[in-house]
Design an enzyme around this catalytic site. Structure first.
Site, short mmCIF file in Angstrom:
data_model
loop_
_atom_site.label_atom_id
_atom_site.label_comp_id
_atom_site.label_asym_id
_atom_site.label_seq_id
_atom_site.Cartn_x
_atom_site.Cartn_y
_atom_site.Cartn_z
N ASP A 85 -0.01 5.13 0.89
CA ASP A 85 -0.21 6.11 1.97
C ASP A 85 -0.09 5.42 3.34
OD1 ASP A 85 -0.97 8.51 0.44
OD2 ASP A 85 -2.76 7.39 -0.12
N GLY A 98 -7.27 3.83 3.60
CA GLY A 98 -7.33 2.73 2.63
C GLY A 98 -8.51 2.78 1.68
N VAL A 99 -9.55 3.54 2.02
CA VAL A 99 -10.74 3.53 1.16
C VAL A 99 -10.76 4.74 0.21
CG1 VAL A 99 -12.17 2.11 2.66
CG2 VAL A 99 -12.22 4.56 2.93
N ASP A 156 -1.33 -0.50 6.22
CA ASP A 156 -1.51 0.22 7.49
C ASP A 156 -2.98 0.42 7.84
OD1 ASP A 156 -1.95 2.11 5.37
OD2 ASP A 156 -1.82 3.71 6.87
N ASP A 212 0.89 -1.16 0.00
CA ASP A 212 0.00 0.00 0.00
C ASP A 212 0.94 1.22 0.00
OD1 ASP A 212 -2.33 1.64 0.51
OD2 ASP A 212 -1.59 1.80 2.56
N SER A 255 -5.33 5.29 -3.98
CA SER A 255 -5.24 6.72 -4.29
C SER A 255 -5.10 7.02 -5.77
CB SER A 255 -4.06 7.33 -3.54
OG SER A 255 -3.87 8.66 -3.95
N ASN A 302 -4.02 9.79 -6.58
CA ASN A 302 -2.83 10.64 -6.60
C ASN A 302 -1.54 9.83 -6.57
OD1 ASN A 302 -4.12 13.29 -6.48
ND2 ASN A 302 -4.81 12.66 -4.45
C1 BG6 Z 1 -5.69 5.72 0.37
C2 BG6 Z 1 -5.70 6.50 1.66
O1 BG6 Z 1 -4.39 5.29 0.10
O2 BG6 Z 1 -6.15 6.51 -0.71
C3 BG6 Z 1 -7.08 7.08 1.89
O3 BG6 Z 1 -5.37 5.63 2.71
C4 BG6 Z 1 -7.52 7.91 0.69
O4 BG6 Z 1 -7.03 7.88 3.06
C5 BG6 Z 1 -7.47 7.01 -0.55
O5 BG6 Z 1 -8.83 8.37 0.87
C6 BG6 Z 1 -7.88 7.74 -1.82
O6 BG6 Z 1 -6.92 8.71 -2.11
P1 BG6 Z 1 -7.05 9.88 -3.17
O7 BG6 Z 1 -5.64 10.44 -3.18
O8 BG6 Z 1 -7.42 9.27 -4.47
O9 BG6 Z 1 -8.06 10.83 -2.66
MG MG Z 2 -2.55 3.17 3.70
#
Ligand code: BG6
Ligand code: MG
Length: 217
Positions: free
Chosen positions: A12, A48-49, A173, A10, A119, A121
């Protein structure tokens, strides 16, 4: 005993300390736009979500109802703040201690590596952190349709590197991520507290504790 042929990470909160900025941005959104606050305990549910599911969980938590357009605006505002934090505060120095050495030791032993992140991002962050060369595959939130604890993100990662799930170990995590790994039929090492990540095979506090020899299940 299963032979470990791949490690799926994972991002983040596992590879990099960005989880704190997700929390800061959600907290700012709830306090300045929605009129209530969230604490770190509630934030465990957001880890994670996907972004859209986080909006739903937050609204549900406060008993609020919003239209699809309003929800999209809330998600966009949160992401704008998250990206501002990331732009000003994240550099390669934010990769967690021990991560790069562990990735190098996996390469030496010819154990494959992938990122499995919810994510959207992730591509930007991986670039900013300079860690792309350490991975054989990267699966991010733009490539999946089902949020963790659905196993889609990890199964896709395993497929891309050509390793069966039972030979993969996931580093996570988040409670939802540990569940996703288990739903994928993979081993799972929790990064954080064993009291929170109760379903992980075992937990580490930091990658400075991690060695290839500990990949035994
Ligand atoms: C996960 C994070 O990796 O990515 C979450 O743990 C986050 O907290 C999710 O909401 C989605 O991320 P993003 O960057 O697409 O908003
Ligand atoms: Mg994470």
């Amino acid at each position: 005993m299963a032979e470990i042929k791949a490690c799926i990470f994972d991002m983040d909160g596992v590879l990099v300390s960005t989880e704190i900025y997700h929390f800061k941005a959600w907290k700012r959104l709830t306090e300045t736009v929605l009129g209530f606050s969230i604490d770190e305990k509630f934030n465990e549910n957001l880890k994670g979500v996907s972004r859209a599911v986080c909006v739903d969980l937050i609204l549900q938590h406060a008993g609020l109802h919003k239209s699809p357009e309003e929800k999209a605006e809330l998600a966009a505002q949160k992401n704008k703040w998250f990206l501002e934090y990331v732009q000003t505060e994240i550099t390669p120095a934010n990769v967690y201690p021990g991560v790069i050495d562990f990735l190098k030791s996996l390469k030496q032993k010819e154990i494959k590596t992938a990122i499995g992140s919810a994510s959207k991002n992730a591509p930007l962050l991986v670039e900013k952190l300079g860690i792309k060369p350490y991975f054989n595959a990267i699966v991010d939130g733009n490539m999946i349709t089902k949020a963790k604890p659905n196993p889609e993100v990890f199964l896709k990662g395993a497929e891309l590197i050509g390793v069966p799930p039972e030979n993969c170990v996931v580093f996570e995590d988040a409670k939802s991520g540990v569940e996703a790994a288990k739903n994928a039929g993979m081993h799972c090492i929790g990064v954080g507290s064993p009291e929170i990540l109760t379903d992980a095979d075992f937990c580490i506090r930091s990658f400075t504790e991690m060695t290839v020899e500990r990949l035994r299940f």
